[in-house]
Design an enzyme around this catalytic site. Structure first.
Site, PDB file in Angstrom:
ATOM      1  CG  HIS A  65       2.538  10.030 -11.225  1.00 27.39           C
ATOM      2  ND1 HIS A  65       3.784   9.540 -11.503  1.00 27.39           N
ATOM      3  CD2 HIS A  65       2.723  11.262 -10.702  1.00 27.39           C
ATOM      4  CE1 HIS A  65       4.691  10.439 -11.165  1.00 27.39           C
ATOM      5  NE2 HIS A  65       4.071  11.490 -10.666  1.00 27.39           N
ATOM      6  CG  HIS A  92      -5.125   8.434  -7.353  1.00 26.09           C
ATOM      7  ND1 HIS A  92      -5.023   8.829  -6.035  1.00 26.09           N
ATOM      8  CD2 HIS A  92      -4.523   7.208  -7.412  1.00 26.09           C
ATOM      9  CE1 HIS A  92      -4.383   7.909  -5.350  1.00 26.09           C
ATOM     10  NE2 HIS A  92      -4.063   6.905  -6.154  1.00 26.09           N
ATOM     11  CG  HIS A  94      -3.436   3.012  -9.438  1.00 27.19           C
ATOM     12  ND1 HIS A  94      -2.155   3.504  -9.458  1.00 27.19           N
ATOM     13  CD2 HIS A  94      -4.017   3.500  -8.310  1.00 27.19           C
ATOM     14  CE1 HIS A  94      -1.954   4.263  -8.387  1.00 27.19           C
ATOM     15  NE2 HIS A  94      -3.073   4.277  -7.660  1.00 27.19           N
ATOM     16  CD  GLU A 104      -1.301   1.043  -7.337  1.00 30.12           C
ATOM     17  OE1 GLU A 104      -1.652   1.652  -6.312  1.00 30.12           O
ATOM     18  OE2 GLU A 104      -0.197   1.228  -7.912  1.00 30.12           O
ATOM     19  CG  HIS A 117      -6.033   3.886  -4.706  1.00 24.93           C
ATOM     20  ND1 HIS A 117      -4.760   3.736  -5.194  1.00 24.93           N
ATOM     21  CD2 HIS A 117      -6.493   2.638  -4.422  1.00 24.93           C
ATOM     22  CE1 HIS A 117      -4.458   2.441  -5.206  1.00 24.93           C
ATOM     23  NE2 HIS A 117      -5.494   1.749  -4.756  1.00 24.93           N
ATOM     24  CB  THR A 200       0.939   2.269  -4.556  1.00 24.83           C
ATOM     25  OG1 THR A 200       0.210   3.283  -5.269  1.00 24.83           O
ATOM     26  CG2 THR A 200       0.012   1.545  -3.603  1.00 24.83           C
ATOM     27  CB  THR A 201       3.623   6.781  -6.173  1.00 23.65           C
ATOM     28  OG1 THR A 201       3.051   7.699  -5.246  1.00 23.65           O
ATOM     29  CG2 THR A 201       2.551   6.249  -7.109  1.00 23.65           C
TER      30      THR A 201
HETATM   31  C1  SG4 Z   1      -1.046   8.637  -7.480  1.00 27.00           C
HETATM   32  O1  SG4 Z   1       0.158   8.909  -8.168  1.00 27.00           O
HETATM   33  C2  SG4 Z   1      -1.703   9.953  -7.062  1.00 27.00           C
HETATM   34  O2  SG4 Z   1      -1.910  10.756  -8.188  1.00 27.00           O
HETATM   35  C3  SG4 Z   1      -0.852  10.661  -6.005  1.00 27.00           C
HETATM   36  O3  SG4 Z   1      -1.455  11.868  -5.599  1.00 27.00           O
HETATM   37  C4  SG4 Z   1      -0.750   9.733  -4.811  1.00 27.00           C
HETATM   38  O4  SG4 Z   1       0.014  10.346  -3.777  1.00 27.00           O
HETATM   39  C5  SG4 Z   1      -0.074   8.446  -5.235  1.00 27.00           C
HETATM   40  O5  SG4 Z   1      -0.806   7.836  -6.298  1.00 27.00           O
HETATM   41  C6  SG4 Z   1       0.003   7.444  -4.080  1.00 27.00           C
HETATM   42  O6  SG4 Z   1      -1.292   7.230  -3.558  1.00 27.00           O
HETATM   43  O7  SG4 Z   1      -3.206   5.910  -2.934  1.00 27.00           O
HETATM   44  N1  SG4 Z   1      -1.768   5.003  -4.761  1.00 27.00           N
HETATM   45  S1  SG4 Z   1      -1.835   5.772  -3.376  1.00 27.00           S
HETATM   46  O8  SG4 Z   1      -0.963   5.089  -2.430  1.00 27.00           O
HETATM   47  O9  SG4 Z   1      -1.801  10.642  -2.446  1.00 27.00           O
HETATM   48  C7  SG4 Z   1      -0.620  10.779  -2.654  1.00 27.00           C
HETATM   49  C8  SG4 Z   1      -0.677  12.989  -5.666  1.00 27.00           C
HETATM   50  O10 SG4 Z   1       0.393  13.023  -6.227  1.00 27.00           O
HETATM   51  C9  SG4 Z   1       0.281  11.388  -1.654  1.00 27.00           C
HETATM   52  C10 SG4 Z   1      -1.245  14.196  -5.030  1.00 27.00           C
HETATM   53 ZN    ZN Z   2      -3.369   4.992  -5.871  1.00 28.16          ZN
END
Ligand code: SG4
Ligand code: ZN
Length: 258
Positions: A65, A92, A94, A104, A117, A200-201
């Site tokens: 992702h 991570h 986007h 985002e 983020h 956001t996922t």
């Molecule tokens: C991204 O997919 C990250 O890689 C996820 O991390 C993350 O989930 C997800 O985004 C949602 O995070 O800040 N965009 S966000 O709302 O942090 C989490 C993992 O899959 C739980 C560990």
């Molecule tokens: Zn994120």
């Protein structure tokens, strides 16, 4: 919840509510921030960043992702009307296609080329799963990027690692970095927006206190383009790994003082 699985549906954000009903909730993220409709709040003082300067080694992974880095230091944020002290867990990003629109959150309809983020949880929790059960358990700091004419040396450890994690589940060691070197200096972090939303996922859990900083981070177009080398698990180019903006549904968005 339903018979559908993420494999079928997660590539299409419009279908996420079939995977996790929370994704169809009333407090979803990201959002478009309409600055003239934000509320100035004097409680939104500068955040206190603790141990953001510590240099650490880590692994960067293509998790299918995003490109993600687990944070091994005990680095925390507090103040700025946060209800607790929150510990950094992972960061991570986007991004768009080859430096095109990819953030985002949007500001007055403007989509930036990338968004960082830094995911934090209340210090007392030992993992994110537990923190997500608390409606204020998670605090994500969001930073936007802007295209700059010169490259940003502080990002070289990340940029150079990307070529080694093109495939999903690819991982490689990251040259030592600090969280501080990835974000603007503290004096440029006093202007920010705050609202309550979600991941956001999927599962789209509505347990996130969002802080979005106004000042963008500069990267050259070549540095931004390097992220488009990554691939989703179907081998397609990983571009546009952002969720579209979600309805505000009457929520208020606040902005820091002055
Ligand atoms: C991204 O997919 C990250 O890689 C996820 O991390 C993350 O989930 C997800 O985004 C949602 O995070 O800040 N965009 S966000 O709302 O942090 C989490 C993992 O899959 C739980 C560990
Ligand atoms: Zn994120």
């Amino acid at each position: 919840q339903s018979q559908f699985t993420c494999d079928h549906l997660c590539n299409v954000p419009e279908n996420w509510n079939h995977v996790n009903s929370a994704c169809g909730g009333q407090k979803q993220s990201p959002i478009n921030i309409v600055t003239r409709k934000t509320f100035k709040d004097d409680r939104l003082t500068p955040l206190k960043f603790q141990n953001y300067e510590e240099i650490f080694g880590s692994t960067i992974i293509n998790n299918g992702h995003s490109a993600q880095v687990q944070i091994p230091t005990v680095s925390t944020i507090s103040r700025g009307d946060l209800p607790d002290e929150y510990k950094a867990v992972q960061f991570h990003l986007h991004w768009g296609a080859n430096g095109g629109p990819g953030s985002e959150h949007t500001i007055d309809g403007e989509q930036y080329p990338m968004e960082l983020h830094i995911v934090h949880m209340k210090k007392a929790y030992s993992d994110l799963t537990t923190a997500l059960r608390d409606t204020e358990g998670v605090a994500v700091l969001g930073f936007f990027y802007e295209v700059s004419s010169s490259s940003n040396r502080k990002y070289e450890p990340i940029i150079s690692a990307l070529q080694n994690i093109q495939a999903t589940n690819g991982n490689t060691s990251l040259s030592p970095i600090s969280l501080a070197q990835l974000i603007p200096s503290e004096k440029n972090l006093t202007a920010y927006y705050r609202y309550k939303g979600s991941l956001t996922t999927p599962g789209c859990t509505e347990s996130v206190i969002w802080t979005l900083f106004e000042n963008p981070i500069p990267l050259s177009i070549e540095q931004l383009q390097a992220f488009s080398k990554l691939q989703f698990n179907d081998g397609k180019q990983m571009t546009g790994n952002f969720r579209p903006v979600q309805p505000l549904n009457g929520r208020k968005v606040y902005r820091s003082g002055s």
